[in-house]
Design an enzyme around this catalytic site. Structure first.
Site, PDB file in Angstrom:
ATOM      1  N   HIS A  17       0.845  -1.209   0.000  1.00  8.49           N
ATOM      2  CA  HIS A  17       0.000   0.000   0.000  1.00  8.49           C
ATOM      3  C   HIS A  17       0.880   1.259   0.000  1.00  8.49           C
ATOM      4  O   HIS A  17       0.609   2.212  -0.728  1.00  8.49           O
ATOM      5  CB  HIS A  17      -0.880   0.052   1.257  1.00  8.49           C
ATOM      6  N   SER A 127      -2.428  -8.181   2.826  1.00  9.11           N
ATOM      7  CA  SER A 127      -2.828  -8.023   4.228  1.00  9.11           C
ATOM      8  C   SER A 127      -3.298  -9.356   4.803  1.00  9.11           C
ATOM      9  O   SER A 127      -3.049  -9.643   5.976  1.00  9.11           O
ATOM     10  CB  SER A 127      -3.954  -6.995   4.351  1.00  9.11           C
TER      11      SER A 127
END
Ligand code: ADP
Length: 150
Positions: A17, A127
């Site tokens: 990210h 994630s």
């Protein structure tokens, strides 16, 4: 002013990210990181923790704004006068999934989705894998910003 939203769960934020956000900084005037919080979704990190991780990671960068949202990303965009959605693409599976969402969003609104290909060194990070490693007490220090380790 070119405003873009980078929507996601960020449960937790990863170096993947961070890579996408850093590369978007020169492209837009404002980047709104919008942390999704949906009642029917179970998160490992609370909304407060997810906000804290992102705030600390991007502290002092004026172009970055952090907020939370529920519901449709296009509705969030309309309410906040945002014309672009930013998404990262890691692999063909991401592409197929994101393509359908981007087309649907275009049918519902005039909002364009901008895709950035992930950098090779972070393209494998996800994630969900990180959450699995954390649950099993593994070392995620090479995968997430330092603040997540604290
Ligand atoms: P969502 O639940 O909306 O997929 P995520 O937090 O998993 O939320 O992802 C938010 C955005 O970040 C998505 O565009 C996703 O493709 C992108 N992303 C996730 N992991 C990476 C990575 N390793 N490199 C680049 N972009 C990523």
């Amino acid at each position: 002013m070119k405003k873009v939203v980078f929507p996601g769960s960020f449960d937790p934020i990863t170096l993947g990210h961070v890579d996408i956000i850093q590369r978007a900084i020169p492209l837009f005037d404002k980047i709104v990181i919008a942390i999704g919080n949906n009642y029917d979704k179970k998160y490992m990190f609370s909304l407060e923790q997810r906000i804290h991780f992102i705030e600390k990671t991007f502290k002092g960068i004026d172009k970055i704004e952090i907020t939370t949202y529920q519901g449709l990303t296009v509705d969030f965009c309309k309410k906040n006068n945002i014309d672009y959605i930013l998404r990262g693409l890691r692999n063909p599976a991401d592409f197929e999934f994101e393509k359908a969402i981007a087309h649907t969003n275009r049918v519902m609104s005039k909002i364009e989705t901008i895709f950035l290909l992930t950098s090779a060194r972070t393209s494998f990070i996800s994630s969900s894998i990180i959450r699995d490693i954390i649950r099993n007490n593994g070392d995620v220090s090479a995968l997430v910003p330092k603040v997540v380790l604290e």
